[in-house]
Design an enzyme around this catalytic site. Structure first.
Site, short mmCIF file in Angstrom:
data_model
loop_
_atom_site.label_atom_id
_atom_site.label_comp_id
_atom_site.label_asym_id
_atom_site.label_seq_id
_atom_site.Cartn_x
_atom_site.Cartn_y
_atom_site.Cartn_z
N LYS A 125 0.79 -1.33 0.10
CA LYS A 125 0.02 -0.11 0.07
C LYS A 125 0.75 1.41 -0.26
O LYS A 125 0.33 2.14 -0.39
CB LYS A 125 -1.02 -0.10 1.24
CG LYS A 125 -2.00 -1.07 0.86
CD LYS A 125 -3.23 -1.03 1.89
CE LYS A 125 -4.40 -1.91 1.60
NZ LYS A 125 -3.98 -3.48 1.81
C1 LIG Z 1 -4.61 -4.67 1.04
C2 LIG Z 1 -4.08 -5.87 1.09
C3 LIG Z 1 -4.10 -6.78 0.22
C4 LIG Z 1 -5.47 -6.64 -0.61
O1 LIG Z 1 -5.46 -5.64 -1.49
P1 LIG Z 1 -6.69 -5.06 -2.37
O2 LIG Z 1 -6.22 -4.15 -3.17
O3 LIG Z 1 -7.54 -4.79 -1.50
O4 LIG Z 1 -7.20 -6.25 -3.23
C5 LIG Z 1 -3.63 -7.87 0.03
N1 LIG Z 1 -2.45 -7.90 0.99
C6 LIG Z 1 -1.83 -7.08 1.76
C7 LIG Z 1 -0.76 -7.32 2.73
C8 LIG Z 1 -2.47 -5.83 1.94
O5 LIG Z 1 -2.03 -4.98 2.74
#
Ligand SMILES: *Cc1c(COP(=O)(O)O)cnc(C)c1O
Length: 484
Positions: A125
């Site tokens: 993220k």
């Molecule tokens: C947010 C997150 C996801 C999921 O991603 P999306 O964009 O919501 O599909 C998967 N793995 C981790 C470690 C995350 O922080």
């Protein structure tokens, strides 16, 4: 480039207008009017840009196709300020790591992890949120405005947002989280931020209580306007756009990219933001064979791609798993893909996501001619992984390659193996580092994961967090008092 709503009833807007907005006013999600398509010559030029000038300049090339209302020099400077080796740990920013040994079928063209988790909070993220922080600061200064971000987190989103916004002018963050429910490492990451513009609020309750509070505050339009309340959730188009870039960067690191060969990506998925960015990259002409959606026990998305039925889960049907960032009851970005799948029919999209989901909690496209195209035309396939699969995959990946993967990435590796195509390299997106989910790693390997440099002893740092009951009025009062 202008942006429209998936439900068809919002004005068309420019990038900076939707940057600070969440949902479109008609309840839909914003998408560009069209996807710019790049030809083979542009792809090979971009490959040179990435390999010779770096990730930031590639990001500028891609973003500039979608952003008309920031001058090119400013946009390039924002990209260069964001994507540095100092912040993301390597000059490649998103390096590939090959997981292949003699035991691997020689007909496979390569199995890779694409590292997206070496930013400040050790989850993918950061890739989008760090850019968002710089875009927000830029745009707010230009408008002479301020923004108070109110959010709810169960872990990764909140810390990524706080590390992106800390110290930024014009922005304050009020982040609620369920008291005592995040991993000790995650709590230490968030609560040790002492910046004045960062407010951690630990709610006496569960994650849903935090989300309900954010919703209640956002629904109070007068309060929202008076205190300039905004969000940074995954439906923000700017976040999704930033994620498009690393699909190109992953592909350009493959030998195949020199000749235009195809590659597949597997994406550990929750709210469908990450893999939706892969869809956008593919629509732009990136030679993607398949986009493999990997879910955990919360298999809303796997169910859809297998059966054509999209069924939102109720609270009791939403499992708490060892890949918690994928524990979703519905996938908030999914509407974007369905809109494209239905030939961008906004009336049908509004009917499915507005009327049908609220009336009956599901919709069924199994008999719709478009459903087959999810796989045949758009390259989507899916799979599911469980706690036992996760443990097994973490163990096996360590034994065969000496690599420890986090629990979410393990879901990806497990499902990717079920979707290998001879001659097509597979890239699994690594969405977090193992240290964030140490308890499960220890369960799998009998010892805790390695701690990246710079994170030693963070649990012992001074913490700044306000403990509050799950009470909307009290949270509003707290925000009002500190939002100046
Ligand atoms: C947010 C997150 C996801 C999921 O991603 P999306 O964009 O919501 O599909 C998967 N793995 C981790 C470690 C995350 O922080």
């Amino acid at each position: 480039m202008r942006y429209l709503s998936t439900r068809g009833h919002a004005d068309r807007k420019q990038f900076c207008e939707i940057l600070l907005e969440g949902l479109a006013p008609d309840g839909g999600l914003y998408l560009p009017e069209h996807y710019p398509v790049v030809d083979a010559a542009t792809l090979s030029a971009w490959r040179e840009v990435y390999l010779k000038q770096g990730y930031a300049d590639l990001a500028f090339e891609i973003l500039s196709l979608y952003i008309d209302d920031i001058p090119a020099d400013d946009l390039r400077a924002l990209c260069r300020k964001t994507y540095t080796a100092a912040v993301f740990g390597s000059p490649e920013i998103v390096p590939l790591k090959k997981l292949q040994d003699a035991a691997t079928d020689a007909s496979q063209a390569g199995f890779y992890l694409q590292a997206l988790s070496n930013g400040p909070t050790l989850a993918f993220k950061d890739m989008a949120m760090q850019l968002l922080g710089n875009l927000f600061e830029y745009e707010l200064a230009r408008r002479n405005e301020e923004l108070n971000i109110l959010g709810a987190t169960s872990g990764d989103t909140g810390s990524a947002a706080e590390y992106a916004m800390r110290g930024k002018k014009g922005v304050r963050v009020f982040m609620t989280s369920p008291n005592g429910r995040m991993s000790p490492f995650q709590q230490a990451q968030m609560f040790s931020l002492l910046d004045e513009n960062i407010h951690n609020i630990a709610i006496d309750g569960v994650f849903d209580d935090c989300q309900d509070i954010v919703k209640a505050v956002s629904n109070d339009l007068a309060f929202k306007r008076q205190y300039k309340i905004g969000t940074v959730n995954s439906i923000n188009w700017a976040r999704l756009l930033a994620q498009v870039v690393y699909y190109f960067a992953g592909y350009f690191q493959l030998p195949e990219s020199a000749t235009g060969g195809k590659a597949s990506f597997t994406v550990p998925s929750g709210n469908f933001g990450n893999v939706c960015a892969g869809h956008v990259a593919r629509m732009m002409g990136l030679p993607v064979h398949q986009l493999v959606v990997a879910t955990n026990e919360n298999d809303v998305l796997d169910e859809f791609f297998r059966t054509g039925v999209y069924r939102v889960r109720v609270g009791a049907d939403t499992h708490e798993t060892s890949s918690p960032s994928m524990d979703i009851s519905k996938a908030s970005n999914f509407e974007r893909f369905v809109f494209d799948l239905l030939g961008r029919d906004a009336a049908q999209t509004a009917d499915l996501f507005g009327r049908q989901l609220s009336d009956q909690g599901f919709f069924d496209l199994s008999a719709h001619p478009a459903f087959q195209q999810a796989a045949t035309r758009y390259g989507f396939v899916s799979g599911k992984s469980t706690h036992a699969d996760r443990l097994q995959t973490i163990r096996e990946t360590y034994q065969r390659f000496g690599t420890v993967v986090d629990t979410h990435t393990a879901d990806g590796v497990k499902v990717a193996r079920e979707h290998l195509t001879p001659g097509v390299p597979m890239l699994v997106l690594e969405t977090a580092l193992p240290i964030k989910f140490a308890a499960t790693i220890e369960e799998a390997l009998g010892r805790p994961p390695e701690r990246p440099p710079g994170f030693d002893g963070i649990e012992a740092l001074p913490k700044r967090v306000k403990l509050m009951p799950a009470d909307v009025a009290l949270i509003k009062a707290y925000v009002a008092e500190h939002a100046h």
